[in-house]
Design a protein around this motif. Sequence first.
Motif, short mmCIF file in Angstrom:
data_model
loop_
_atom_site.label_atom_id
_atom_site.label_comp_id
_atom_site.label_asym_id
_atom_site.label_seq_id
_atom_site.Cartn_x
_atom_site.Cartn_y
_atom_site.Cartn_z
N PRO A 90 -24.82 46.71 -10.52
CA PRO A 90 -24.00 47.91 -10.54
C PRO A 90 -22.62 47.66 -11.14
O PRO A 90 -22.08 46.55 -11.06
CB PRO A 90 -23.89 48.29 -9.05
CG PRO A 90 -24.08 46.99 -8.33
CD PRO A 90 -25.04 46.19 -9.15
N ALA A 91 -22.07 48.68 -11.74
CA ALA A 91 -20.70 48.59 -12.25
C ALA A 91 -19.73 48.50 -11.08
O ALA A 91 -19.92 49.13 -10.03
CB ALA A 91 -20.38 49.79 -13.12
N THR A 92 -18.68 47.72 -11.26
CA THR A 92 -17.62 47.62 -10.26
C THR A 92 -16.39 48.38 -10.75
O THR A 92 -16.27 48.67 -11.94
CB THR A 92 -17.25 46.14 -9.99
OG1 THR A 92 -16.19 46.08 -9.04
CG2 THR A 92 -16.82 45.44 -11.26
N VAL A 93 -15.51 48.72 -9.83
CA VAL A 93 -14.27 49.33 -10.24
C VAL A 93 -13.49 48.32 -11.09
O VAL A 93 -13.73 47.11 -11.04
CB VAL A 93 -13.41 49.76 -9.04
CG1 VAL A 93 -14.07 50.89 -8.28
CG2 VAL A 93 -13.12 48.58 -8.11
N ALA A 94 -12.56 48.81 -11.87
CA ALA A 94 -11.71 47.93 -12.68
C ALA A 94 -10.96 46.97 -11.76
O ALA A 94 -10.71 47.29 -10.58
CB ALA A 94 -10.74 48.75 -13.51
N PRO A 95 -10.63 45.78 -12.24
CA PRO A 95 -9.92 44.82 -11.40
C PRO A 95 -8.71 45.43 -10.69
O PRO A 95 -7.95 46.20 -11.30
CB PRO A 95 -9.49 43.74 -12.40
CG PRO A 95 -10.56 43.80 -13.46
CD PRO A 95 -10.90 45.24 -13.59
N ALA A 96 -8.57 45.10 -9.41
CA ALA A 96 -7.51 45.66 -8.58
C ALA A 96 -7.14 44.65 -7.50
O ALA A 96 -7.84 43.64 -7.31
CB ALA A 96 -7.95 46.99 -7.95
N THR A 97 -6.09 44.92 -6.77
CA THR A 97 -5.63 44.01 -5.73
C THR A 97 -6.14 44.38 -4.35
O THR A 97 -5.92 43.64 -3.39
CB THR A 97 -4.09 43.96 -5.70
OG1 THR A 97 -3.59 45.29 -5.50
CG2 THR A 97 -3.54 43.40 -7.00
N ASP A 98 -6.82 45.51 -4.22
CA ASP A 98 -7.37 45.95 -2.94
C ASP A 98 -8.75 46.54 -3.20
O ASP A 98 -8.88 47.59 -3.85
CB ASP A 98 -6.45 46.99 -2.29
CG ASP A 98 -6.80 47.23 -0.82
OD1 ASP A 98 -7.85 46.75 -0.37
OD2 ASP A 98 -6.01 47.92 -0.13
N LEU A 99 -9.80 45.87 -2.72
CA LEU A 99 -11.17 46.25 -3.03
C LEU A 99 -12.01 46.32 -1.76
O LEU A 99 -11.74 45.62 -0.78
CB LEU A 99 -11.81 45.25 -3.99
CG LEU A 99 -11.14 45.03 -5.35
CD1 LEU A 99 -11.76 43.83 -6.05
CD2 LEU A 99 -11.26 46.27 -6.20
N VAL A 100 -13.06 47.15 -1.83
CA VAL A 100 -14.05 47.22 -0.75
C VAL A 100 -15.44 47.14 -1.38
O VAL A 100 -15.74 47.91 -2.30
CB VAL A 100 -13.91 48.50 0.08
CG1 VAL A 100 -15.01 48.56 1.15
CG2 VAL A 100 -12.53 48.58 0.74
N VAL A 101 -16.26 46.23 -0.88
CA VAL A 101 -17.64 46.06 -1.34
C VAL A 101 -18.57 46.47 -0.20
O VAL A 101 -18.70 45.72 0.78
CB VAL A 101 -17.94 44.61 -1.77
CG1 VAL A 101 -19.37 44.49 -2.28
CG2 VAL A 101 -16.95 44.14 -2.82
N PRO A 102 -19.23 47.64 -0.28
CA PRO A 102 -20.17 48.02 0.78
C PRO A 102 -21.58 47.55 0.48
O PRO A 102 -21.85 46.99 -0.59
CB PRO A 102 -20.09 49.55 0.72
CG PRO A 102 -19.92 49.82 -0.75
CD PRO A 102 -19.09 48.67 -1.30
N GLY A 103 -22.50 47.79 1.41
CA GLY A 103 -23.91 47.65 1.11
C GLY A 103 -24.53 46.29 1.35
O GLY A 103 -25.64 46.04 0.88
N ILE A 104 -23.86 45.38 2.09
CA ILE A 104 -24.48 44.09 2.39
C ILE A 104 -25.47 44.31 3.53
O ILE A 104 -25.09 44.76 4.62
CB ILE A 104 -23.43 43.04 2.76
CG1 ILE A 104 -22.49 42.81 1.58
CG2 ILE A 104 -24.09 41.73 3.18
CD1 ILE A 104 -21.32 41.91 1.90
N PRO A 105 -26.76 44.01 3.32
CA PRO A 105 -27.76 44.32 4.35
C PRO A 105 -27.82 43.25 5.44
O PRO A 105 -27.30 42.14 5.29
CB PRO A 105 -29.06 44.35 3.55
CG PRO A 105 -28.83 43.37 2.44
CD PRO A 105 -27.36 43.47 2.10
N SER A 106 -28.49 43.58 6.52
CA SER A 106 -28.78 42.57 7.54
C SER A 106 -29.90 41.66 7.03
O SER A 106 -30.61 41.97 6.08
CB SER A 106 -29.21 43.26 8.84
OG SER A 106 -30.38 44.03 8.63
N GLY A 107 -30.06 40.53 7.70
CA GLY A 107 -31.15 39.64 7.36
C GLY A 107 -30.72 38.38 6.65
O GLY A 107 -29.54 38.20 6.29
N GLU A 108 -31.69 37.51 6.44
CA GLU A 108 -31.44 36.23 5.79
C GLU A 108 -31.44 36.40 4.28
O GLU A 108 -31.82 37.43 3.74
CB GLU A 108 -32.51 35.23 6.21
CG GLU A 108 -32.59 34.98 7.70
CD GLU A 108 -31.33 34.34 8.27
OE1 GLU A 108 -30.64 33.64 7.50
OE2 GLU A 108 -31.05 34.56 9.46
#
Length: 455
Positions: free
Chosen positions: A229-247
């Motif tokens: 997926p595309a990420t927002v342009a480089p910045a000093t404050d970011l949030v990455v959602p969507g990390i699932p449970s599991g190994e």
Amino acid sequence: MNRWIGPGAVVAVLAVATAASALAGPPPLPETPFAATETRSSVVCPGFASATGAVRVAATATGPGLRTAPVTDPGKATDASGLHVVDAPGAPVRVSALLPAPFGATTVVAAATGPDRGLSAAACLAPATDHWFAGADIRTIAQSEVVVANLDGSQASVDVLAYGADGRITAPRGVLVDGNAVETISLGGLDRVSGPITLRVSSGDGRVAAFVRQRTWQLDVPLGADWLPATVAPATDLVVPGIPSGEGTRSLVLTNPGDRTATVAVSSLTTDGPADLVGVEQVEVPPETTRTVDLQAGLDARPAALRITATQPVAAAVWLDTGGGDARRDPAYTAALPPLPQDSVWPVALGRGAATVLQLANPGASDAVVTLATGTGAEPGAPTDVTVPAGAILEVPLPKAAATVVRVQTAAGDLRGAIVSTEKLGKVRGLAVLDLAAGGNRTEVPVVFDPHAGS
């Protein structure tokens, strides 16, 4: 009787006529029917032909005017309504709807075997002049490509910049993409490296939609595929959602495209609130380089989002997989996202076999109230209010269906979202993360001559 009229009389007559004309105003223009123009917004959905996988584009709009067409042939448009699914599109698809009502579209691929083995999902994107992708794979086992679509009628020139662990990597520049056309840029010509890199795909003379498709192999045996997926342009404050449970793999990719070292702090948002990541609280990223940080131990198999702050602008994404041996593992990716808009709608054709949750991440200091409506038909179901606690994530199960519509409405200005799905596909433990990035859409306003408008 004097038959001659003197010059003074002529002037007087003209003056009277002019005054009368001024008082009466200009003669009315003939009545011409003039219809109000319609303003459309467009996105591009990735698509390709697959001999072993099911490729589906799902689209929906909360208002009128939903329409789909091949990117390369906009004249072959299909009007649609409700929840519309395009099976096996074979190539990227243009989806549009009338403004200002929200609309959305996504692409899903499911395959038990073949080069696109696994489960993958991508949000359809609006054309832009700049796209960033953190986590591109150019290892020797990878086959990665950038797919560029141009919805405009004029040609666009595309440049690719690449940042690896040792600095900048030579990448294609000046790739010409004709109007209403699609070009695929292979990354196979880049110098191979052992870890992820970050790409900047830009066009100085037009707007394009860009997607990165990644496939991995062990000799001639496919090991999985997904879109990055595309990420927002480089910045000093970011949030990455969507990390699932599991190994499985949980690797943070950080890139500093600037000329000063970035000091990066990383923490997590969990269902129990904010949490430190032991051993990775602070990372140094030198100028024009990419660094990878293992998060597996710190996350401890819990679902999470990441909160990233840095002294210099950075780009960020996370490499994921479902763990296990090569025959079972499926890769996936998630990236730093912009906040969700006040109103957005997301159709997904994941199929009845997939177990799916909506993950909402709230990095703010106050609880966020969200109105959710989910349904499996043409319209989302009845709306329900949920609260995402401050500094935490909330996961909402979605119904199992051939296709589902999720509408998200919120006044919170800092909320991020992702749809996380898992499915058993033969021996493969499929995983897909659909980042909910509703960036600004391309608008199309037909030009109509108005005879009453001034010049």
